[in-house]
Design a protein around this motif. Structure first.
Motif, short mmCIF file in Angstrom:
data_model
loop_
_atom_site.label_atom_id
_atom_site.label_comp_id
_atom_site.label_asym_id
_atom_site.label_seq_id
_atom_site.Cartn_x
_atom_site.Cartn_y
_atom_site.Cartn_z
N VAL A 135 0.56 -0.97 0.23
CA VAL A 135 -0.11 -0.22 0.00
C VAL A 135 0.73 1.25 -0.02
O VAL A 135 0.28 1.96 -0.49
CB VAL A 135 -0.95 -0.17 1.26
CG1 VAL A 135 -1.96 1.14 1.50
CG2 VAL A 135 -2.32 -1.44 0.95
N ALA A 136 2.05 1.16 0.69
CA ALA A 136 2.74 2.52 0.92
C ALA A 136 3.61 2.39 -0.51
O ALA A 136 3.37 4.17 -0.69
CB ALA A 136 3.75 2.28 1.91
N LEU A 137 3.74 1.62 -0.71
CA LEU A 137 4.37 1.76 -2.31
C LEU A 137 3.39 1.83 -3.40
O LEU A 137 4.16 2.81 -4.31
CB LEU A 137 5.38 0.60 -2.67
CG LEU A 137 6.85 0.05 -1.95
CD1 LEU A 137 7.32 -1.35 -2.18
CD2 LEU A 137 7.52 1.43 -1.64
N SER A 138 2.56 1.79 -3.01
CA SER A 138 1.38 2.30 -4.67
C SER A 138 0.99 3.58 -4.36
O SER A 138 1.09 4.60 -5.44
CB SER A 138 0.11 1.47 -4.08
OG SER A 138 0.29 -1.07 -4.32
N ILE A 139 0.73 4.05 -3.37
CA ILE A 139 0.59 5.36 -3.16
C ILE A 139 2.07 6.73 -3.10
O ILE A 139 1.45 7.35 -4.19
CB ILE A 139 0.45 5.66 -1.54
CG1 ILE A 139 -0.63 5.66 -0.78
CG2 ILE A 139 0.44 7.30 -1.20
CD1 ILE A 139 -0.88 5.19 0.29
N VAL A 140 3.35 5.86 -2.77
CA VAL A 140 4.05 7.06 -4.00
C VAL A 140 4.76 6.86 -5.14
O VAL A 140 4.86 7.58 -6.02
CB VAL A 140 5.49 6.19 -3.06
CG1 VAL A 140 6.21 6.58 -3.54
CG2 VAL A 140 5.50 6.17 -1.24
N SER A 141 4.42 5.71 -5.88
CA SER A 141 4.48 5.20 -7.44
C SER A 141 2.86 6.22 -7.19
O SER A 141 3.14 6.35 -8.93
CB SER A 141 4.15 3.85 -7.39
OG SER A 141 4.00 3.12 -8.78
#
Length: 274
Positions: free
Chosen positions: A262-268
């Motif tokens: 989830v964290a990386l999806s938000i950043v991406s």
């Protein structure tokens, strides 16, 4: 996304992508140079895919380079015939520090984090990890983690293969990131209801940059996610002292394997829309 040239999109997607090993890229690659295939690569290309002499494939050099190569008459060699262009990578380098979850769940995290564009993954020993700091993680396991990253990079059209670091303690890892530069954003994901959402924090950091070309100035984002049970108060305090901003991933409590995705999806998503 700018696809590799001169190959058309359809043809490009049919070509097999093969990640070269480090020893294969010790010599600078260029058009017309030869690649000595490993036994595994030779078996895969000739026996599994049943490619003939002259058949083309894409060689990834682990440093962002895509090369069009063809199988030579000699079964254990291939020849580079063109340099390809592919910009599937995010403009900002992303590092994920992940407290190791139970069992083999870190393999799933590595696979999905690679697909989402992470450049480096650091497995961490934390206060609540089942595996305690100082435990030796064998080379076989680390090699498996790196192979998973390579396979995921090939399948997701990455130009870089993420580096999977040797596991280390959370405290030691924090010590490697002392910078407080506005160009390096550091976040630790927590479950406190009063923590700022990661997306809002990214937007605030972006707006504070003094130049118009904002994303050219954010050259690294570092994310830390915990294992089952999350971070202890001691660890959160250490992270904040090291310049990490505590952020929320939403109102729901996420599992140790879901949180980094989830964290990386938000950043991406944030970077892709800027």
């Amino acid at each position: 996304m700018l696809l590799p040239q001169p190959i058309s999109q359809n043809k490009k997607r049919r070509l097999q992508r093969v990640t070269l090993q480090e020893h294969q890229t010790e010599t600078v690659l260029e058009i017309n140079c030869a690649i000595a295939l490993t036994s595994e690569q030779r078996h895969y290309l000739h026996n599994v895919l049943r490619l003939d002499i002259g058949a083309e494939f894409i060689a990834l050099d682990r440093q962002g380079g895509w090369w069009l190569a063809k199988l030579s008459i000699e079964a254990d060699h291939a020849q580079i015939i063109d340099k390809l262009v592919n910009n599937s990578e995010l403009d900002t380098q992303i590092t994920l520090g992940v407290a190791m979850p139970k069992g083999s769940n870190i393999e799933s995290i590595i696979r999905q984090a690679t697909e989402l564009g992470v450049r480096q993954i650091v497995p961490l020993f934390s206060d609540r990890t089942v595996i305690k700091s100082g435990t030796e993680i064998g080379n076989q396991k680390r090699d498996r983690w790196q192979r998973i990253a390579e396979e995921s990079a090939e399948l997701s059209l990455r130009t870089y293969v993420p580096e999977i670091n040797t596991p280390q303690s959370f405290k030691a890892w924090l010590g490697e990131h002392p910078s407080t530069s506005a160009q390096i954003l550091k976040y630790i994901c927590v479950t406190h209801p009063d923590a700022t959402h990661l997306l809002s924090s990214l937007q605030d950091a972006y707006e504070r940059l003094p130049v118009a070309d904002h994303l050219a100035q954010i050259f690294q984002i570092i994310i830390a996610t915990g294992c089952e049970g999350g971070w202890t108060a001691r660890e959160e305090d250490m992270a904040i002292t090291s310049g990490f901003i505590p952020v929320s991933l939403g109102d729901r409590v996420l599992s140790a394997t879901t949180a980094p995705v989830v964290a990386l999806s938000i950043v991406s998503a944030f970077l892709d829309t800027k």
